[in-house]
Design a protein around this motif. Structure first.
Motif, PDB file in Angstrom:
ATOM      1  N   LEU A 197       0.733  -1.246   0.057  1.00  0.00           N
ATOM      2  CA  LEU A 197       0.082   0.073  -0.164  1.00  0.00           C
ATOM      3  C   LEU A 197       0.938   1.302   0.162  1.00  0.00           C
ATOM      4  O   LEU A 197       1.949   1.221   0.794  1.00  0.00           O
ATOM      5  CB  LEU A 197      -1.003   0.028   1.191  1.00  0.00           C
ATOM      6  CG  LEU A 197      -1.728  -1.098   1.314  1.00  0.00           C
ATOM      7  CD1 LEU A 197      -2.832  -1.016   2.574  1.00  0.00           C
ATOM      8  CD2 LEU A 197      -2.872  -1.321   0.127  1.00  0.00           C
ATOM      9  N   VAL A 198       0.418   2.388  -0.796  1.00  0.00           N
ATOM     10  CA  VAL A 198       1.203   3.461  -1.099  1.00  0.00           C
ATOM     11  C   VAL A 198       0.256   4.827  -0.480  1.00  0.00           C
ATOM     12  O   VAL A 198      -0.843   4.505  -1.213  1.00  0.00           O
ATOM     13  CB  VAL A 198       1.738   3.610  -2.536  1.00  0.00           C
ATOM     14  CG1 VAL A 198       2.293   4.963  -2.554  1.00  0.00           C
ATOM     15  CG2 VAL A 198       2.999   2.708  -2.170  1.00  0.00           C
ATOM     16  N   LEU A 199       0.790   5.831   0.064  1.00  0.00           N
ATOM     17  CA  LEU A 199      -0.124   6.704  -0.036  1.00  0.00           C
ATOM     18  C   LEU A 199       0.717   8.189  -0.367  1.00  0.00           C
ATOM     19  O   LEU A 199       2.053   8.005  -0.240  1.00  0.00           O
ATOM     20  CB  LEU A 199      -0.477   7.152   1.614  1.00  0.00           C
ATOM     21  CG  LEU A 199       0.427   7.163   2.610  1.00  0.00           C
ATOM     22  CD1 LEU A 199       0.645   8.485   3.096  1.00  0.00           C
ATOM     23  CD2 LEU A 199       0.013   6.282   3.866  1.00  0.00           C
ATOM     24  N   PHE A 200       0.232   9.229  -0.477  1.00  0.00           N
ATOM     25  CA  PHE A 200       1.019  10.382  -0.713  1.00  0.00           C
ATOM     26  C   PHE A 200       0.645  11.438  -0.016  1.00  0.00           C
ATOM     27  O   PHE A 200      -0.597  11.732   0.369  1.00  0.00           O
ATOM     28  CB  PHE A 200       0.385  10.599  -2.305  1.00  0.00           C
ATOM     29  CG  PHE A 200       0.562   9.477  -3.341  1.00  0.00           C
ATOM     30  CD1 PHE A 200       1.942   9.468  -4.225  1.00  0.00           C
ATOM     31  CD2 PHE A 200      -0.457   8.509  -3.620  1.00  0.00           C
ATOM     32  CE1 PHE A 200       1.978   8.112  -4.767  1.00  0.00           C
ATOM     33  CE2 PHE A 200      -0.504   7.413  -4.182  1.00  0.00           C
ATOM     34  CZ  PHE A 200       0.761   7.296  -4.900  1.00  0.00           C
ATOM     35  N   ALA A 201       1.581  12.215   0.296  1.00  0.00           N
ATOM     36  CA  ALA A 201       1.497  13.667   0.917  1.00  0.00           C
ATOM     37  C   ALA A 201       2.547  14.738   0.762  1.00  0.00           C
ATOM     38  O   ALA A 201       3.732  14.073  -0.055  1.00  0.00           O
ATOM     39  CB  ALA A 201       1.841  13.336   2.544  1.00  0.00           C
ATOM     40  N   SER A 202       2.348  15.560   0.884  1.00  0.00           N
ATOM     41  CA  SER A 202       3.430  16.709   0.402  1.00  0.00           C
ATOM     42  C   SER A 202       4.535  16.845   1.052  1.00  0.00           C
ATOM     43  O   SER A 202       4.596  16.294   2.381  1.00  0.00           O
ATOM     44  CB  SER A 202       2.775  18.077   0.532  1.00  0.00           C
ATOM     45  OG  SER A 202       2.997  18.973   1.477  1.00  0.00           O
ATOM     46  N   GLU A 203       5.704  17.325   0.506  1.00  0.00           N
ATOM     47  CA  GLU A 203       6.803  17.494   1.447  1.00  0.00           C
ATOM     48  C   GLU A 203       6.582  18.391   2.567  1.00  0.00           C
ATOM     49  O   GLU A 203       7.643  18.271   3.453  1.00  0.00           O
ATOM     50  CB  GLU A 203       7.949  18.336   0.556  1.00  0.00           C
ATOM     51  CG  GLU A 203       8.474  17.321  -0.599  1.00  0.00           C
ATOM     52  CD  GLU A 203       9.363  18.276  -1.424  1.00  0.00           C
ATOM     53  OE1 GLU A 203      10.418  17.695  -2.096  1.00  0.00           O
ATOM     54  OE2 GLU A 203       9.156  19.667  -1.648  1.00  0.00           O
ATOM     55  N   GLU A 204       5.625  19.129   2.422  1.00  0.00           N
ATOM     56  CA  GLU A 204       5.299  20.186   3.950  1.00  0.00           C
ATOM     57  C   GLU A 204       4.220  19.673   4.658  1.00  0.00           C
ATOM     58  O   GLU A 204       3.790  20.145   5.705  1.00  0.00           O
ATOM     59  CB  GLU A 204       4.846  21.476   3.238  1.00  0.00           C
ATOM     60  CG  GLU A 204       5.843  22.120   2.399  1.00  0.00           C
ATOM     61  CD  GLU A 204       6.979  23.066   3.245  1.00  0.00           C
ATOM     62  OE1 GLU A 204       6.747  23.183   4.376  1.00  0.00           O
ATOM     63  OE2 GLU A 204       8.155  23.156   2.535  1.00  0.00           O
ATOM     64  N   CYS A 205       3.875  18.244   4.465  1.00  0.00           N
ATOM     65  CA  CYS A 205       2.750  17.697   5.355  1.00  0.00           C
ATOM     66  C   CYS A 205       3.275  17.619   7.018  1.00  0.00           C
ATOM     67  O   CYS A 205       4.561  17.698   7.465  1.00  0.00           O
ATOM     68  CB  CYS A 205       2.336  16.427   4.790  1.00  0.00           C
ATOM     69  SG  CYS A 205       3.448  15.117   5.042  1.00  0.00           S
TER      70      CYS A 205
END
Length: 505
Positions: free
Chosen positions: A194-202
């Motif tokens: 499983l993969v999720l995505f978030a910003s560098e600034e999260c």
């Protein structure tokens, strides 16, 4: 005393313990509470807006240990000594309600929220069933319904949690459950990567949640941001496609509305388009920026949030509801929260109770005992109205704008970027560095300036202001405006004080 009790009629002694009557001295206890509340009023509440008071009375750890006498003993100590200890605890604690406490994303004091906390601390409830918390369950339901309206959903669900980090973890787990419901019974074995995505600034809680839930921090794909700290949608699209080519299973995108350092708002509409295209759960961490929804003037910052599947929103930040007051709001109204988290404990959630058991909401939570955090927000909202809350947001952002303009006027102060929220990030360049050429040596020296100023302000007790390096930038100050107690004069003082504290650097 024990002998006297034994001589009383019908005295009962079991295992050497007298069972007649209470053992607590209620009168003495009531007197202690009364005197302690007086100390709280005098030393905390009445001094909350007094700028002549210190923000903190700094002591090194070893010295503070001696002052407080932290050792617990076999015998209790007299009330006068305990009351003095209460005074010392207040004296040596940071006054987060001081107008010049700018250190975190919370500050100030709201009197209605404070009273609500007094009430709930005295009642000591736990919010899991209607039978033990009838008022607080109904209050939570009403507050969640109103917050959902401001997000722009027609319906939804939600629950209050101990912190935005926990709300983000709830959302991650909920998105995973929606993606593969069998995980609740079968666990991680047999699942795809499983993969999720978030910003560098999260917020760093995304990495913590991925670690805690067994997803793994390597499976959090961090998406590049632009110069203002906003997630770049085109980069998100690339990373989603990359994950699919690798044979992974993307399931979640976490966007941020109000990043911790720069106060950036991700482009939610464009991110939502990508999530719809790829069938991904969209969670918006609006722990910090969510309160802008209350303002008709500033809610545009969160344009597109109604397309999210879940939202984290902390009223204890900009709205001053008091720590902790953090909600996870979910668009799904089919009972997904309960399906994901329920354990159906028969001793709590009996289905044959004499009232409507749908009000027993504890099975929506990973906790058993849960504080009535919504009550603080509800009582404050009842007292101030939506317009009063809106005024807080508008004033904080107006003060932030004032400070930005003052920074531009003053020699030695330099903005990192124009803020769009209440985070003002800037450097102070002492006179000795102002004629230096821009190069490695200059930035190395400037990097050392903020920590020294911070140490001096803490030891002086004049104010508290946070600093940090960030994405290749050397240490800079992050000023955050929140409290309604803050005035223009405090903004001017902040800049003046930095100049005073750094005049010899």
């Amino acid at each position: 005393c024990k002998q006297e009790m034994l001589q009383k009629k019908n005295a009962v002694l079991v295992d050497g313990v007298i069972l007649n009557g209470p053992i607590m001295d209620s009168k003495a206890g009531e007197k202690f509470v009364e005197e302690a509340c007086k100390i709280i009023m005098e030393e905390v509440v009445q001094k909350a807006d007094d700028v002549t008071e210190k923000v903190c009375e700094w002591q090194a750890p070893e010295m503070l240990k001696q002052i407080l006498d932290l050792e617990m003993r076999d015998t209790g100590e007299c009330h006068q000594k305990i009351l003095q200890l209460c005074r010392d605890v207040i004296k040596y604690s940071v006054k987060t309600n001081h107008p010049r406490f700018f250190n975190q994303l919370y500050a100030g004091i709201d009197y209605y929220s404070l009273v609500a906390r007094f009430i709930t601390e005295a009642l000591n409830p736990s919010v899991y069933t209607y039978e033990v918390s009838p008022v607080f369950l109904l209050v939570e339901e009403a507050v969640i319904k109103k917050m959902i309206e401001f997000i722009g959903w027609e319906e939804g669900d939600g629950i209050f949690n101990p912190g935005g980090s926990v709300s983000n973890m709830y959302a991650m787990n909920l998105a995973r459950y929606k993606f593969c419901p069998e995980i609740k019974e079968k666990g991680l074995s047999g699942l795809p990567r499983l993969v999720l995505f978030a910003s560098e600034e999260c917020h760093y809680s995304m990495k913590k949640a991925a670690s805690f839930l067994g997803i793994g921090t390597e499976n959090v794909y961090f998406i590049k941001t632009d110069e203002r700290g906003k997630m770049i949608p085109e980069e998100l699209e690339k990373q989603v496609q990359r994950a699919r080519k690798e044979g992974s299973a993307p399931f979640l995108v976490c966007a941020t509305a109000g990043t911790t350092v720069l106060g950036a708002f991700d482009p939610l509409d464009k991110i939502a388009d990508i999530c719809e295209k790829h069938g991904l759960w969209l969670h918006v961490d609006a722990s910090w920026g969510g309160s802008a929804l209350i303002s008709r003037k500033h809610r545009r910052l969160l344009h597109g949030i109604h397309r999210a599947d879940s939202v984290a929103w902390n009223p204890h930040k900009m709205l001053l509801a008091g720590i902790q007051c953090c909600a996870l709001l979910v668009k799904d109204n089919s009972g997904l929260l309960k399906k994901c988290y329920s354990a159906e404990a028969a001793y709590l959630f009996q289905q044959d109770k004499f009232y409507d058991v749908s009000y027993d909401t504890g099975d929506k939570s990973i906790q058993c005992s849960r504080r009535p955090d919504a009550f603080k927000f509800w009582l404050m909202w009842k007292a101030l109205g939506t317009t009063g809350l809106e005024e807080r947001v508008n004033r904080a952002l107006a003060l932030a704008r004032y400070l930005v303009e003052e920074i531009k006027k003053r020699e030695g102060f330099q903005l990192l970027l124009e803020p769009e929220y209440a985070n003002i990030c800037f450097w102070y360049i002492p006179p000795s560095l102002r004629k230096m050429e821009d190069g490695p040596e200059f930035w190395q020296k400037l990097h050392q300036v903020a920590p020294v100023i911070k140490e001096r302000m803490m030891k002086k007790g004049s104010m508290m202001l946070g600093y940090q390096p960030h994405r290749g930038k050397v240490n800079f100050f992050r000023q955050v405006v929140i409290s309604p107690q803050v005035s223009r004069e405090d903004m001017d003082f902040l800049l003046d004080e930095i100049e005073v504290l750094a005049k010899d650097l």
